[in-house]
Write a protein that holds these residues in place. Structure first.
Motif, mmCIF file in Angstrom:
data_model
loop_
_atom_site.group_PDB
_atom_site.id
_atom_site.type_symbol
_atom_site.label_atom_id
_atom_site.label_comp_id
_atom_site.label_asym_id
_atom_site.label_seq_id
_atom_site.Cartn_x
_atom_site.Cartn_y
_atom_site.Cartn_z
ATOM 1 N N GLU A 103 4.999 -9.542 2.586
ATOM 2 C CA GLU A 103 4.447 -10.536 1.664
ATOM 3 C C GLU A 103 3.998 -9.866 0.370
ATOM 4 N N TYR A 104 3.364 -8.708 0.489
ATOM 5 C CA TYR A 104 2.912 -7.949 -0.676
ATOM 6 C C TYR A 104 4.106 -7.598 -1.571
ATOM 7 N N GLU A 105 5.171 -7.093 -0.959
ATOM 8 C CA GLU A 105 6.350 -6.711 -1.735
ATOM 9 C C GLU A 105 7.025 -7.928 -2.359
ATOM 10 N N LEU A 151 2.378 -1.188 -7.208
ATOM 11 C CA LEU A 151 1.459 -2.045 -7.941
ATOM 12 C C LEU A 151 1.173 -1.461 -9.316
ATOM 13 N N ASP A 152 0.927 -0.161 -9.362
ATOM 14 C CA ASP A 152 0.651 0.497 -10.649
ATOM 15 C C ASP A 152 1.830 0.370 -11.599
ATOM 16 N N ALA A 153 3.028 0.528 -11.090
ATOM 17 C CA ALA A 153 4.222 0.413 -11.933
ATOM 18 C C ALA A 153 4.392 -1.013 -12.440
ATOM 19 N N ILE A 172 1.208 -10.579 -9.812
ATOM 20 C CA ILE A 172 0.398 -9.366 -9.695
ATOM 21 C C ILE A 172 -0.950 -9.649 -9.047
ATOM 22 N N GLU A 173 -1.587 -10.766 -9.416
ATOM 23 C CA GLU A 173 -2.914 -11.079 -8.868
ATOM 24 C C GLU A 173 -2.854 -11.270 -7.353
ATOM 25 N N ALA A 174 -1.847 -11.992 -6.887
ATOM 26 C CA ALA A 174 -1.708 -12.199 -5.437
ATOM 27 C C ALA A 174 -1.433 -10.871 -4.736
ATOM 28 N N LEU A 228 -3.101 -6.196 -1.190
ATOM 29 C CA LEU A 228 -3.109 -4.749 -0.977
ATOM 30 C C LEU A 228 -4.239 -4.295 -0.053
ATOM 31 N N PRO A 229 -5.488 -4.737 -0.237
ATOM 32 C CA PRO A 229 -6.544 -4.298 0.689
ATOM 33 C C PRO A 229 -6.278 -4.718 2.137
ATOM 34 N N LEU A 230 -5.699 -5.891 2.324
ATOM 35 C CA LEU A 230 -5.366 -6.337 3.675
ATOM 36 C C LEU A 230 -4.295 -5.447 4.300
ATOM 37 N N ALA A 231 -3.299 -5.079 3.511
ATOM 38 C CA ALA A 231 -2.238 -4.197 4.012
ATOM 39 C C ALA A 231 -2.807 -2.819 4.371
#
Length: 88
Positions: free
Chosen positions: A34-36, A83-85, A44-46, A51-54
């Motif tokens: 889901e993150y990817e 995410l940074d990219a 980006i916000e979602a 990310l913390p959940l992953a």
């Protein structure tokens, strides 16, 4: 099937634990997918919220010895790099 009572119990308990581990690993992979997917759709916000959940799921998998700690560290690093990219 085993003949000794304790061996029978171990077979049952091992199967129950295998099912629980399988379900947890599946949920961990689902969160990462889901993150990817959010990153690929430029949401980006979602992705920042997922990310913390992953990371939490990966850390829990390490504590339960489902995956190696280096595997989790590498995965977390790659997720953060993506995410940074995307934010730059």
């Amino acid at each position: 099937m085993a003949n000794i009572k304790s061996a029978r119990k171990r077979v049952i308990v091992n199967e129950q634990q295998r099912v629980k581990n399988q379900a947890f690993k599946s949920s961990m992979r689902t969160v990462i997918k889901e993150y990817e997917k959010k990153l690929n759709n430029n949401d980006i916000e979602a992705a920042k919220n997922l990310l913390p959940l992953a990371v939490q799921k990966l850390d829990k998998a390490v504590s339960k010895k489902m995956i190696h700690k280096n595997n989790a560290a590498r995965t977390k690093s790659r997720l953060q790099q993506r995410l940074d990219a995307a934010t730059q």
